[in-house]
Design an enzyme around this catalytic site. Sequence first.
Site, PDB file in Angstrom:
ATOM      1  N   HIS A  51       0.831  -1.196   0.000  1.00 29.39           N
ATOM      2  CA  HIS A  51       0.000   0.000   0.000  1.00 29.39           C
ATOM      3  C   HIS A  51       0.870   1.251   0.000  1.00 29.39           C
ATOM      4  O   HIS A  51       2.077   1.189   0.264  1.00 29.39           O
ATOM      5  CB  HIS A  51      -0.963   0.009   1.194  1.00 29.39           C
ATOM      6  CG  HIS A  51      -0.350  -0.316   2.518  1.00 29.39           C
ATOM      7  ND1 HIS A  51       0.673   0.396   3.082  1.00 29.39           N
ATOM      8  CD2 HIS A  51      -0.624  -1.319   3.395  1.00 29.39           C
ATOM      9  CE1 HIS A  51       0.990  -0.136   4.236  1.00 29.39           C
ATOM     10  NE2 HIS A  51       0.232  -1.189   4.454  1.00 29.39           N
TER      11      HIS A  51
HETATM   12  P1  TYD Z   1      -2.329  -3.808   7.406  1.00 34.03           P
HETATM   13  O1  TYD Z   1      -2.356  -2.391   6.955  1.00 34.03           O
HETATM   14  O2  TYD Z   1      -2.907  -4.827   6.477  1.00 34.03           O
HETATM   15  O3  TYD Z   1      -0.865  -4.233   7.809  1.00 34.03           O
HETATM   16  P2  TYD Z   1       0.476  -4.209   6.895  1.00 34.03           P
HETATM   17  O4  TYD Z   1       0.731  -2.789   6.546  1.00 34.03           O
HETATM   18  O5  TYD Z   1       1.539  -4.750   7.769  1.00 34.03           O
HETATM   19  O6  TYD Z   1       0.255  -5.091   5.720  1.00 34.03           O
HETATM   20  O7  TYD Z   1      -3.090  -3.877   8.794  1.00 34.03           O
HETATM   21  C1  TYD Z   1      -3.552  -5.088   9.358  1.00 34.03           C
HETATM   22  C2  TYD Z   1      -4.847  -4.815  10.139  1.00 34.03           C
HETATM   23  O8  TYD Z   1      -4.593  -3.953  11.256  1.00 34.03           O
HETATM   24  C3  TYD Z   1      -5.901  -4.132   9.300  1.00 34.03           C
HETATM   25  O9  TYD Z   1      -7.155  -4.695   9.669  1.00 34.03           O
HETATM   26  C4  TYD Z   1      -5.860  -2.694   9.744  1.00 34.03           C
HETATM   27  C5  TYD Z   1      -5.386  -2.784  11.181  1.00 34.03           C
HETATM   28  N1  TYD Z   1      -4.565  -1.628  11.624  1.00 34.03           N
HETATM   29  C6  TYD Z   1      -5.061  -0.747  12.567  1.00 34.03           C
HETATM   30  O10 TYD Z   1      -6.198  -0.881  13.049  1.00 34.03           O
HETATM   31  N2  TYD Z   1      -4.269   0.277  12.982  1.00 34.03           N
HETATM   32  C7  TYD Z   1      -3.022   0.470  12.481  1.00 34.03           C
HETATM   33  O11 TYD Z   1      -2.313   1.427  12.882  1.00 34.03           O
HETATM   34  C8  TYD Z   1      -2.526  -0.439  11.473  1.00 34.03           C
HETATM   35  C9  TYD Z   1      -1.157  -0.261  10.878  1.00 34.03           C
HETATM   36  C10 TYD Z   1      -3.336  -1.475  11.085  1.00 34.03           C
END
Ligand code: TYD
Length: 134
Positions: A51
Site C-alpha cells: 500500500h
Molecule cells: P495492514 O495495513 O494490512 O498491515 P500491513 O501494513 O503490515 O500489511 O493492517 C492489518 C490490520 O490492522 C488491518 O485490519 C488494519 C489494522 N490496523 C489498525 O487498526 N491500525 C493500524 O495502525 C494499522 C497499521 C493497522
Amino acid sequence: MIEKCRLIEFPQNGDERGRLVIVEGNQDIPFDIKRVFYIYGSDRDVIRGRHANYHSEFVLINVAGTSRVKVDDGTNQMVYHLDRPHIGIYLPRMIWKDMYDFSEDSVLLVLASEHYDPEEYIRDYDKYLEIVRR
Ligand code: TYD
C-alpha cells in the site's frame, strides 16, 4: 520521489549493561511520532504492506531479526535490507511499500507521522500508478 527514502542510523548508548537506541521525533526522524505499531510472526513467504499512504510518513526498524522492504515511487524501485536494531528506513508519503522475507525472529517496528485512518491508504497498485503519474 524514491530518492527521499533513506536509511537512518540512530544514536546508541552502549555500556557493559547492553545497548540503548534513541529515536526522537523531529530530531532523529523528520516527523513527530503519532503512532507506533510492530509486526512479528510473519512467515518468510508473506508479503505485507502493499500500500501507499496519502499523508503518513513512516520509519521502519527491525528491532529484532531481519526483513526486506521494497519501495516504489511508480517509476523506480529499490530494496532495503533491515538487519540492525539501530538502523531504520524513512519513507515519505505516497511511496508504495512491500515488506517481506521476514526472519523467524523478526520484530519490525513502525513509527508513523499520523494516527490510523484507513481512508488514507491506497491499496490498489493500478490506482496508485494513476495518481502518481498524473
Ligand atoms: P495492514 O495495513 O494490512 O498491515 P500491513 O501494513 O503490515 O500489511 O493492517 C492489518 C490490520 O490492522 C488491518 O485490519 C488494519 C489494522 N490496523 C489498525 O487498526 N491500525 C493500524 O495502525 C494499522 C497499521 C493497522
